[in-house]
Scaffold this active site. Structure first.
Site, PDB file in Angstrom:
ATOM      1  N   GLU A   1      30.277 -35.330   3.110  1.00  0.00           N
ATOM      2  CA  GLU A   1      28.840 -35.100   3.224  1.00  0.00           C
ATOM      3  C   GLU A   1      28.248 -34.875   1.831  1.00  0.00           C
ATOM      4  OE1 GLU A   1      26.985 -32.872   6.529  1.00  0.00           O
ATOM      5  OE2 GLU A   1      26.424 -31.407   4.994  1.00  0.00           O
TER       6      GLU A   1
ATOM      7  N   THR B   1      22.419 -35.896   3.738  1.00  0.00           N
ATOM      8  CA  THR B   1      21.513 -34.952   4.389  1.00  0.00           C
ATOM      9  C   THR B   1      20.049 -35.306   4.146  1.00  0.00           C
ATOM     10  OG1 THR B   1      21.479 -33.419   2.521  1.00  0.00           O
ATOM     11  CG2 THR B   1      23.219 -33.123   4.162  1.00  0.00           C
TER      12      THR B   1
ATOM     13  N   PHE C   1      24.555 -34.184  -0.522  1.00  0.00           N
ATOM     14  CA  PHE C   1      23.173 -33.704  -0.562  1.00  0.00           C
ATOM     15  C   PHE C   1      22.423 -34.447  -1.658  1.00  0.00           C
ATOM     16  CE2 PHE C   1      25.964 -30.453   1.011  1.00  0.00           C
ATOM     17  CZ  PHE C   1      25.261 -29.832   2.030  1.00  0.00           C
ATOM     18  N   PRO C   2      21.252 -34.995  -1.383  1.00  0.00           N
ATOM     19  CA  PRO C   2      20.495 -35.707  -2.421  1.00  0.00           C
ATOM     20  C   PRO C   2      20.136 -34.779  -3.576  1.00  0.00           C
ATOM     21  CG  PRO C   2      19.571 -36.122  -0.242  1.00  0.00           C
ATOM     22  CD  PRO C   2      20.554 -35.014  -0.089  1.00  0.00           C
ATOM     23  N   PRO C   3      20.437 -35.156  -4.808  1.00  0.00           N
ATOM     24  CA  PRO C   3      20.114 -34.316  -5.969  1.00  0.00           C
ATOM     25  C   PRO C   3      18.622 -34.363  -6.289  1.00  0.00           C
ATOM     26  CG  PRO C   3      21.087 -36.367  -6.690  1.00  0.00           C
ATOM     27  CD  PRO C   3      21.144 -36.380  -5.188  1.00  0.00           C
ATOM     28  N   LYS C   4      18.175 -33.415  -7.114  1.00  0.00           N
ATOM     29  CA  LYS C   4      16.758 -33.298  -7.431  1.00  0.00           C
ATOM     30  C   LYS C   4      16.342 -34.093  -8.662  1.00  0.00           C
ATOM     31  CE  LYS C   4      16.302 -28.689  -5.372  1.00  0.00           C
ATOM     32  NZ  LYS C   4      15.936 -27.266  -5.615  1.00  0.00           N
TER      33      LYS C   4
END
Length: 226
Positions: A33, A65, A35-38
């Site tokens: 899984e 996500t 998580f898209p980074p900023k």
């Protein structure tokens, strides 16, 4: 690329036959899984790592996500699209209802489809801003009240194109009235068109095994992934 439920069924059929013939236990599969980074630098780094991990470790799929109220929608779609198109990894894209209109959900689904994504994890999502946890009878605050409404919307708009996963709660959902009602709701989600279940974290394997037995006793026969 294909629906994850089809990959799971094919994998189980293949390894069940081999294991039965050899008298061995079935091997396992797994997913990762992300998580898209900023930041752009973070996005480049993540895509490099997905490529490296997918080539070396060969997960059955990866999931990406989706931020509350669609806050990461652009980056979620960017990661999912790149992994699906260029890294040849099957992607399970999260999609949540909280604070989102049906038009926004339809647009996200169309974009996912145009990127070659075939799989959606349909979720109600995190509680709206200012709320610490879901309570009994709470709805998402968007135009799909609950995950079951999102499952129905996906099937209405795209038929069988998407493989759909939904959440399961071996230790019980904190906002449920009773284990019986929670199980009935899960069965309703499957009947609405979901294909398989991915569970929330648990810390006791016996709780998960009891949960699977309970699902089977209530007519839920789909794969249940811990």
């Amino acid at each position: 690329m294909t629906r994850i439920i089809d990959k799971i069924n094919a994998w189980r059929k293949k390894h069940k036959t081999k294991s039965s013939a050899a008298g061995e236990q079935q091997p396992f599969y797994y997913s990762f899984e992300f998580f898209p980074p900023k930041t752009e630098a973070g996005l480049d780094n993540l895509l490099t790592r997905i490529d490296r991990m997918s080539q070396r470790l060969d997960p059955l799929f990866i999931d990406v996500t989706w931020g509350a109220a669609g806050s990461t929608s652009a980056r979620t779609l960017a990661v999912a699209s790149h992994a699906q198109r260029y890294l040849c990894v099957d992607v399970l894209m999260h999609l949540t209802c909280t604070g989102v209109t049906r038009e926004q959900l339809a647009q996200a689904l169309s974009q996912a489809k145009s990127c070659g994504v075939h799989n959606i994890l349909a979720l109600r999502g995190d509680p709206p801003k200012g709320k610490r946890a879901w309570e009994k009878d709470d709805v998402s605050g968007g135009e799909c009240d609950r995950a079951i409404d999102l499952v129905r919307l996906i099937r209405k708009l795209h038929g069988s194109y998407f493989g759909i996963a939904v959440a399961g709660h071996p230790e019980g959902h904190p906002a449920s009235y009773s284990p019986e009602k929670e199980m009935a709701h899960l069965k309703d989600k499957m009947d609405a068109g979901a294909d398989f279940i991915i569970t929330q974290f648990f810390y006791d394997a016996s709780v998960f095994l009891a949960y699977v037995r309970n699902c089977r006793e209530n007519g839920i026969t789909c794969p249940i992934l811990p």
